[in-house]
Write an enzyme that holds these catalytic residues in place. Structure first.
Site, mmCIF file in Angstrom:
data_model
loop_
_atom_site.group_PDB
_atom_site.id
_atom_site.type_symbol
_atom_site.label_atom_id
_atom_site.label_comp_id
_atom_site.label_asym_id
_atom_site.label_seq_id
_atom_site.Cartn_x
_atom_site.Cartn_y
_atom_site.Cartn_z
ATOM 1 N N LYS A 105 -8.497 6.261 -1.672
ATOM 2 C CA LYS A 105 -8.064 6.671 -3.024
ATOM 3 C C LYS A 105 -9.232 6.599 -3.997
ATOM 4 O O LYS A 105 -9.445 7.506 -4.804
ATOM 5 C CB LYS A 105 -6.956 5.733 -3.532
ATOM 6 N N GLN B 264 -0.666 -1.707 -4.783
ATOM 7 C CA GLN B 264 -0.561 -1.319 -3.373
ATOM 8 C C GLN B 264 0.522 -2.140 -2.678
ATOM 9 O O GLN B 264 0.557 -3.375 -2.784
ATOM 10 C CB GLN B 264 -1.925 -1.514 -2.687
ATOM 11 N N ASP C 288 2.724 5.840 -9.353
ATOM 12 C CA ASP C 288 3.347 5.836 -8.030
ATOM 13 C C ASP C 288 4.805 6.280 -8.091
ATOM 14 O O ASP C 288 5.414 6.554 -7.050
ATOM 15 C CB ASP C 288 3.301 4.414 -7.449
HETATM 16 N N1 GUN Z 1 1.930 1.657 0.544
HETATM 17 C C1 GUN Z 1 2.205 2.681 1.387
HETATM 18 N N2 GUN Z 1 2.278 3.837 0.699
HETATM 19 C C2 GUN Z 1 2.051 3.543 -0.591
HETATM 20 C C3 GUN Z 1 1.976 4.314 -1.770
HETATM 21 O O1 GUN Z 1 2.172 5.539 -1.797
HETATM 22 N N3 GUN Z 1 1.696 3.634 -2.914
HETATM 23 C C4 GUN Z 1 1.504 2.301 -2.933
HETATM 24 N N4 GUN Z 1 1.268 1.724 -4.092
HETATM 25 N N5 GUN Z 1 1.566 1.549 -1.863
HETATM 26 C C5 GUN Z 1 1.823 2.173 -0.691
#
Ligand code: GUN
Length: 288
Positions: A54, A98, A121
């Protein structure tokens, strides 16, 4: 030989990122640099890989990132304090916590603490509620990516039978809502579904998001169906590195499907592109 169109999420995400770069430059011309704060607690290896990817892609399009890496022993209160400070910081436009958070951290409290206008998110209950009402603000990134790939396939969900396999809050439930708003007839299958094979056999669109390697057998896939595989299962097959497998038995499914996403290179890159798009949208809202 497969007759399916391979839905290249990598190429589509590159096109989206190129468009984002222009939007970022327009923000910068108005004195705003879109900024994403990333909160990573503990040392889950998969989370580490996602977060690094990311950050790399963000840098490519000119989005600033701020890293908050915290030990697995971090308390819920310490996280709530950090989020409060990020909420109050006008130079931060998006906040990403996350998941999964370590055991012992109250995930719901943490997600609820994120300012819904910075919740890139789309995990805050306000944003999930708005999605349910059909007036979305921030939509979770993987579900958005799935819809873009279905569009890339040239498939209009209206009137089609869509099967979502998996009922997580971050993929299954929101993607089911998006398919419903696109006028599909939506079924959500899960671990208690009696006859998964029968459900798969009648589906025109399959979104597989269960996290079980090759659970969906290729021979179950209807001729011409559109298959979106969210699965990223690392399986140790005795080789030097674990193998990455989707939730769908790829080769056999590709022989029957009309279109299918590869793993990797399908949904994964789209998730990141959609996240960064949400960050830019959040930043644009502050410069208008
Ligand atoms: N863990 C697995 N997929 C995601 C996601 O799309 N966003 C976040 N914040 N954590 C994750």
């Amino acid at each position: 030989m497969s007759g399916a169109t391979i839905l290249d999420g990598k190429a589509l995400s590159s096109r989206l990122l190129a468009q984002l770069r222009e939007r970022v430059e327009a923000c910068q011309a108005r004195g705003v640099t879109p900024c994403l704060a990333v909160v990573l607690v503990g040392d889950d290896p998969a989370s580490n890989i996602y977060v690094r990817s990311k950050e790399r892609k963000a840098a490519k399009v000119g989005i600033a990132t701020r890293d908050h890496r915290l030990p697995a022993t971090t308390s819920t209160q310490a996280l709530l304090d950090l989020i409060a400070s990020l909420n109050a910081d006008d130079s931060v436009h998006g906040i990403l916590v996350q998941l999964p958070l370590p055991d012992g951290v109250d995930e719901q409290r943490v997600l609820l603490a994120v300012d819904p206008r910075k919740d890139v998110d789309g995990f805050h209950p306000d944003n999930l509620g708005l999605l349910m009402l059909g007036t979305p603000r921030f939509v979770a990134c993987t579900p958005q990516g799935c819809m873009r790939l279905i569009e890339l396939a040239g498939v209009d969900p209206a009137g089609k039978r869509a099967l979502v396999v998996g009922r997580s809050n971050i993929v299954g439930k929101p993607v089911a809502q998006l398919l419903l708003h696109a006028n599909a007839t939506v079924t959500i299958a899960h671990s208690r579904t009696r006859d998964l094979e029968a459900e798969v056999r009648r589906a025109d669109i399959i979104v597989a998001a269960v996290g079980r390697p090759e659970l969906i057998r290729g021979e179950w896939v209807r001729e011409g169906a559109c298959v979106i595989d969210v699965g990223m299962n690392r399986v140790d097959d005795g080789g030097s590195k674990p193998k990455l497998l989707g939730d769908v038995e790829y080769a056999a499914a590709a022989a029957r499907a009309g279109s299918i996403t590869p793993v990797p290179g399908g949904v994964g890159p789209m998730t990141i592109a959609c996240l960064l798009a949400n960050v830019v949208t959040a930043a644009e809202a502050t410069c208008s």
